[in-house]
Design a protein around this motif. Structure first.
Motif, PDB file in Angstrom:
ATOM      1  N   ALA A 111       0.833  -1.204   0.000  1.00 48.88           N
ATOM      2  CA  ALA A 111       0.000   0.000   0.000  1.00 48.88           C
ATOM      3  C   ALA A 111       0.871   1.258   0.000  1.00 48.88           C
ATOM      4  O   ALA A 111       0.597   2.222  -0.734  1.00 48.88           O
ATOM      5  N   VAL A 112       1.918   1.257   0.824  1.00 45.36           N
ATOM      6  CA  VAL A 112       2.826   2.412   0.869  1.00 45.36           C
ATOM      7  C   VAL A 112       3.545   2.580  -0.468  1.00 45.36           C
ATOM      8  O   VAL A 112       3.663   3.688  -1.006  1.00 45.36           O
ATOM      9  N   CYS A 113       4.002   1.461  -1.043  1.00 50.10           N
ATOM     10  CA  CYS A 113       4.771   1.533  -2.290  1.00 50.10           C
ATOM     11  C   CYS A 113       3.898   1.953  -3.467  1.00 50.10           C
ATOM     12  O   CYS A 113       4.384   2.606  -4.395  1.00 50.10           O
ATOM     13  N   LEU A 114       2.604   1.593  -3.442  1.00 47.22           N
ATOM     14  CA  LEU A 114       1.710   1.997  -4.528  1.00 47.22           C
ATOM     15  C   LEU A 114       1.661   3.516  -4.648  1.00 47.22           C
ATOM     16  O   LEU A 114       1.707   4.061  -5.762  1.00 47.22           O
ATOM     17  N   VAL A 115       1.572   4.199  -3.522  1.00 47.89           N
ATOM     18  CA  VAL A 115       1.547   5.665  -3.550  1.00 47.89           C
ATOM     19  C   VAL A 115       2.877   6.206  -4.080  1.00 47.89           C
ATOM     20  O   VAL A 115       2.908   7.127  -4.915  1.00 47.89           O
ATOM     21  N   ALA A 116       3.979   5.616  -3.629  1.00 52.54           N
ATOM     22  CA  ALA A 116       5.300   6.060  -4.094  1.00 52.54           C
ATOM     23  C   ALA A 116       5.476   5.828  -5.591  1.00 52.54           C
ATOM     24  O   ALA A 116       6.163   6.603  -6.269  1.00 52.54           O
ATOM     25  N   LEU A 117       4.842   4.794  -6.112  1.00 55.47           N
ATOM     26  CA  LEU A 117       4.957   4.459  -7.524  1.00 55.47           C
ATOM     27  C   LEU A 117       4.484   5.609  -8.421  1.00 55.47           C
ATOM     28  O   LEU A 117       5.050   5.860  -9.494  1.00 55.47           O
ATOM     29  N   PHE A 118       3.449   6.339  -7.963  1.00 55.23           N
ATOM     30  CA  PHE A 118       2.924   7.462  -8.729  1.00 55.23           C
ATOM     31  C   PHE A 118       3.514   8.794  -8.277  1.00 55.23           C
ATOM     32  O   PHE A 118       3.624   9.731  -9.077  1.00 55.23           O
ATOM     33  N   ALA A 119       3.890   8.879  -6.998  1.00 54.69           N
ATOM     34  CA  ALA A 119       4.376  10.162  -6.480  1.00 54.69           C
ATOM     35  C   ALA A 119       5.808  10.447  -6.918  1.00 54.69           C
ATOM     36  O   ALA A 119       6.135  11.582  -7.318  1.00 54.69           O
ATOM     37  N   ALA A 120       6.685   9.448  -6.858  1.00 53.65           N
ATOM     38  CA  ALA A 120       8.112   9.686  -7.106  1.00 53.65           C
ATOM     39  C   ALA A 120       8.401  10.225  -8.506  1.00 53.65           C
ATOM     40  O   ALA A 120       9.165  11.193  -8.643  1.00 53.65           O
ATOM     41  N   GLY A 140      -2.172  15.564  -9.114  1.00 52.16           N
ATOM     42  CA  GLY A 140      -2.931  15.583  -7.863  1.00 52.16           C
ATOM     43  C   GLY A 140      -4.080  14.593  -7.873  1.00 52.16           C
ATOM     44  O   GLY A 140      -4.310  13.893  -6.880  1.00 52.16           O
ATOM     45  N   GLY A 141      -4.813  14.531  -8.974  1.00 51.25           N
ATOM     46  CA  GLY A 141      -5.932  13.594  -9.070  1.00 51.25           C
ATOM     47  C   GLY A 141      -5.473  12.149  -8.977  1.00 51.25           C
ATOM     48  O   GLY A 141      -6.091  11.327  -8.280  1.00 51.25           O
ATOM     49  N   TRP A 142      -4.377  11.831  -9.682  1.00 48.80           N
ATOM     50  CA  TRP A 142      -3.860  10.464  -9.643  1.00 48.80           C
ATOM     51  C   TRP A 142      -3.363  10.098  -8.253  1.00 48.80           C
ATOM     52  O   TRP A 142      -3.619   8.990  -7.758  1.00 48.80           O
ATOM     53  N   LEU A 143      -2.645  11.007  -7.584  1.00 49.11           N
ATOM     54  CA  LEU A 143      -2.125  10.695  -6.258  1.00 49.11           C
ATOM     55  C   LEU A 143      -3.251  10.512  -5.238  1.00 49.11           C
ATOM     56  O   LEU A 143      -3.175   9.634  -4.366  1.00 49.11           O
ATOM     57  N   THR A 144      -4.284  11.313  -5.335  1.00 48.17           N
ATOM     58  CA  THR A 144      -5.421  11.136  -4.438  1.00 48.17           C
ATOM     59  C   THR A 144      -6.085   9.787  -4.673  1.00 48.17           C
ATOM     60  O   THR A 144      -6.432   9.066  -3.733  1.00 48.17           O
ATOM     61  N   TYR A 145      -6.233   9.433  -5.946  1.00 46.41           N
ATOM     62  CA  TYR A 145      -6.890   8.166  -6.290  1.00 46.41           C
ATOM     63  C   TYR A 145      -6.097   6.967  -5.783  1.00 46.41           C
ATOM     64  O   TYR A 145      -6.645   6.066  -5.129  1.00 46.41           O
ATOM     65  N   VAL A 146      -4.787   6.912  -6.063  1.00 52.85           N
ATOM     66  CA  VAL A 146      -4.009   5.744  -5.639  1.00 52.85           C
ATOM     67  C   VAL A 146      -3.889   5.690  -4.109  1.00 52.85           C
ATOM     68  O   VAL A 146      -3.806   4.590  -3.531  1.00 52.85           O
ATOM     69  N   SER A 147      -3.917   6.844  -3.448  1.00 55.86           N
ATOM     70  CA  SER A 147      -3.914   6.837  -1.985  1.00 55.86           C
ATOM     71  C   SER A 147      -5.197   6.207  -1.447  1.00 55.86           C
ATOM     72  O   SER A 147      -5.174   5.450  -0.461  1.00 55.86           O
ATOM     73  N   MET A 148      -6.318   6.517  -2.080  1.00 59.21           N
ATOM     74  CA  MET A 148      -7.585   5.900  -1.691  1.00 59.21           C
ATOM     75  C   MET A 148      -7.544   4.388  -1.891  1.00 59.21           C
ATOM     76  O   MET A 148      -7.958   3.615  -1.013  1.00 59.21           O
ATOM     77  N   MET A 149      -7.035   3.933  -3.044  1.00 64.03           N
ATOM     78  CA  MET A 149      -6.949   2.502  -3.318  1.00 64.03           C
ATOM     79  C   MET A 149      -6.008   1.809  -2.337  1.00 64.03           C
ATOM     80  O   MET A 149      -6.266   0.686  -1.894  1.00 64.03           O
ATOM     81  N   ALA A 150      -4.920   2.476  -1.988  1.00 61.99           N
ATOM     82  CA  ALA A 150      -3.971   1.904  -1.033  1.00 61.99           C
ATOM     83  C   ALA A 150      -4.611   1.732   0.341  1.00 61.99           C
ATOM     84  O   ALA A 150      -4.437   0.702   1.007  1.00 61.99           O
ATOM     85  N   LEU A 151      -5.379   2.722   0.777  1.00 61.97           N
ATOM     86  CA  LEU A 151      -6.023   2.659   2.085  1.00 61.97           C
ATOM     87  C   LEU A 151      -7.081   1.557   2.118  1.00 61.97           C
ATOM     88  O   LEU A 151      -7.130   0.746   3.061  1.00 61.97           O
ATOM     89  N   VAL A 152      -7.934   1.510   1.094  1.00 62.11           N
ATOM     90  CA  VAL A 152      -8.977   0.479   1.038  1.00 62.11           C
ATOM     91  C   VAL A 152      -8.334  -0.904   0.993  1.00 62.11           C
ATOM     92  O   VAL A 152      -8.756  -1.834   1.702  1.00 62.11           O
ATOM     93  N   GLY A 153      -7.328  -1.060   0.148  1.00 63.39           N
ATOM     94  CA  GLY A 153      -6.655  -2.349   0.042  1.00 63.39           C
ATOM     95  C   GLY A 153      -6.036  -2.788   1.350  1.00 63.39           C
ATOM     96  O   GLY A 153      -6.135  -3.953   1.743  1.00 63.39           O
ATOM     97  N   CYS A 154      -5.419  -1.861   2.046  1.00 62.76           N
ATOM     98  CA  CYS A 154      -4.765  -2.175   3.321  1.00 62.76           C
ATOM     99  C   CYS A 154      -5.784  -2.648   4.359  1.00 62.76           C
ATOM    100  O   CYS A 154      -5.542  -3.623   5.091  1.00 62.76           O
ATOM    101  N   VAL A 155      -6.934  -1.991   4.438  1.00 61.08           N
ATOM    102  CA  VAL A 155      -7.972  -2.383   5.393  1.00 61.08           C
ATOM    103  C   VAL A 155      -8.503  -3.779   5.075  1.00 61.08           C
ATOM    104  O   VAL A 155      -8.654  -4.638   5.969  1.00 61.08           O
ATOM    105  N   LEU A 156      -8.783  -4.052   3.811  1.00 61.65           N
ATOM    106  CA  LEU A 156      -9.336  -5.354   3.415  1.00 61.65           C
ATOM    107  C   LEU A 156      -8.338  -6.485   3.658  1.00 61.65           C
ATOM    108  O   LEU A 156      -8.716  -7.574   4.099  1.00 61.65           O
TER     109      LEU A 156
END
Length: 447
Positions: free
Chosen positions: A90-99, A176-192
């Motif tokens: 989940a952490v790396c997914l966000v970095a994948l788009f942010a870096a 900004g839109g992409w980073l917000t989206y992948v952060s949401m997916m990372a959070l949902v994925g982590c909880v599940l």
């Protein structure tokens, strides 16, 4: 009465697989993000995806061996590592788009984070795949769980394909839109994934407490042709699926002319995928997995190839995607049934279980396949004159997008079907292995 997972546990299993699939589906848009938002050339991104996936996949056998030899905790052999791997992914997914957006050298940042993503994906996917053979030992429950895994992964990918771009646009688009989206997916994925790790139980224990050696892995993988044949077929199927999914945004934006139809195509694919993932394993229990796996591949190949013949209008195109979805739904679900059968067959033949090493094969197939599929798409775009940056494309580039959506994944699927035709573990062999293992376990439990 035999101990089997109940409804709550199956739902937790479903949720965890869905969480991982959502994160994986979000990462599948990296090609589009890097070319049309960050502005990296298609050929450079293609080289990144092809080389990084294959090189990273080469470490999968070692990772599988390590996972099989990690300490057994009070959670069991795999569940704790599912949780740890899911959080890191989940952490790396966000970095994948942010870096790539934040660092001056976007391509170098993409290389670093994409390689890291592959390594962390191992730590999550290999334990998750290893869970299926140990959550239940009977063929019926395994078939149900395989259907859950197959339809969940494909459904998440299909829904993500249809929903991602509208959601990113609603979030403002751009970086900004992409980073917000992948952060949401990372959070949902982590909880599940967390819910899955807490609720699922491991029931199937090895007959022998002894761990296998590296030399035993070599013996399992090369002394019998079942493993290399299944590996080859899985790589081809994943490459075809990866090419199909990665090409869809380009296909609807430039070939059909309206990216809004992408959502309709994803939904149209999703329903047949679910039907295929449920119906095909049921039929395979009656007639054997091998013929139904081949039939599923044939259906998906036909759907892909027909895209070259139908006019570029919505109804016939959606019909082709529906046919393809049914075929891939059945093939992916059956691939997991075959993997569970192979784990039993290995213990039957050699006396030790190798769930994680065999799961590493699936991980390698997924990564190598996605690398080959994404790489072929990117190279096809570059060879036919595709221009990065979201600008209008010429006729040759549009024709190249059609090839990448149709002929290329269809040809890869044919390779997978031809390889699997030689698979030696029939329905009768799998049943004999399961029955003999049950007899051995009964003898061990008798006083």
């Amino acid at each position: 009465m035999e101990d089997r997972p109940g409804l709550v546990e199956k739902l937790a299993f479903f949720g965890g697989v869905a969480g991982g699939a959502l994160m994986g589906a979000a990462s599948g848009f990296l090609l589009l993000y890097l070319t049309d938002v960050v502005g990296i050339g298609a050929a450079a991104v293609g080289t990144l995806m092809l080389v990084a996936r294959i090189v990273d996949g080469a470490s999968d056998p070692i990772m599988g061996y390590l996972v099989d030899h990690l300490p057994v905790t009070r959670w069991g052999r795999f569940r704790l590592y599912v949780l740890i791997g899911g959080i890191l992914c989940a952490v790396c997914l966000v970095a994948l788009f942010a870096a790539p957006a934040w660092f001056p050298n976007a391509l170098l940042a993409a290389w670093i984070t994409y390689l890291l993503w592959g390594l962390l994906l191992d730590l999550f996917q290999i334990p998750v795949t290893s869970l299926l053979p140990v959550v239940a030992g009977d063929a019926r429950t395994r078939s149900q769980l395989a259907s859950i895994v197959g339809l969940t992964g494909l459904l998440a990918a299909a829904l993500s394909t249809g929903a991602t771009l509208p959601i990113v646009k609603a979030l403002g688009g751009g970086t900004g839109g992409w980073l917000t989206y992948v952060s949401m997916m990372a959070l949902v994925g982590c909880v599940l994934v967390t819910v899955m790790a807490v609720r699922v139980r491991e029931r199937v224990k090895p007959l022998s407490p002894e761990r296998y050696r590296l030399s035993d892995v070599r013996r399992v993988f090369f002394a019998h042709r079942a493993v290399p044949i299944l590996l080859t077929s899985k790589v081809a199927v994943q490459a075809a699926s990866g090419s199909l999914t990665a090409a869809m945004p380009y296909f609807f934006l430039y070939y059909i002319g309206d990216q809004a139809y992408l959502s309709a195509a994803a939904l149209v694919m999703a329903v047949p995928m679910v039907i295929g993932a449920i119906v095909v394993p049921v039929m395979a229990r009656r007639h054997g997995a091998k013929p139904w796996y081949l039939l599923s591949l044939a259906v998906s190949i036909a759907g892909l190839a027909l895209l070259m013949a139908v006019p570029p209008t919505l109804a016939p195109v959606l019909a082709c995607f529906a046919l393809t979805g049914f075929g891939f739904g059945g093939a992916v679900a059956l691939g997991l049934v075959l993997l569970a059968e192979l784990a039993d067959y290995t213990e039957w033949q050699y006396g030790f279980r190798t769930e994680a090493s065999l799961a590493a094969m699936t991980s390698f197939a997924t990564k190598a396949g996605s690398g080959v599929g994404g790489g072929l798409l990117a190279y096809t775009l570059a060879a036919t004159g595709y221009r990065s940056g979201g600008v209008a494309q010429g006729p040759e580039a549009i024709q190249g997008i059609l090839y990448a959506q149709s002929l290329i994944p269809a040809a890869i699927g044919i390779v997978g079907a031809l390889a699997f035709a030689a698979y030696p573990i029939t329905r009768e062999v799998a049943a004999r292995a399961a029955a003999d293992l049950a007899d051995r376990k009964l003898l061990l439990t008798q006083p």
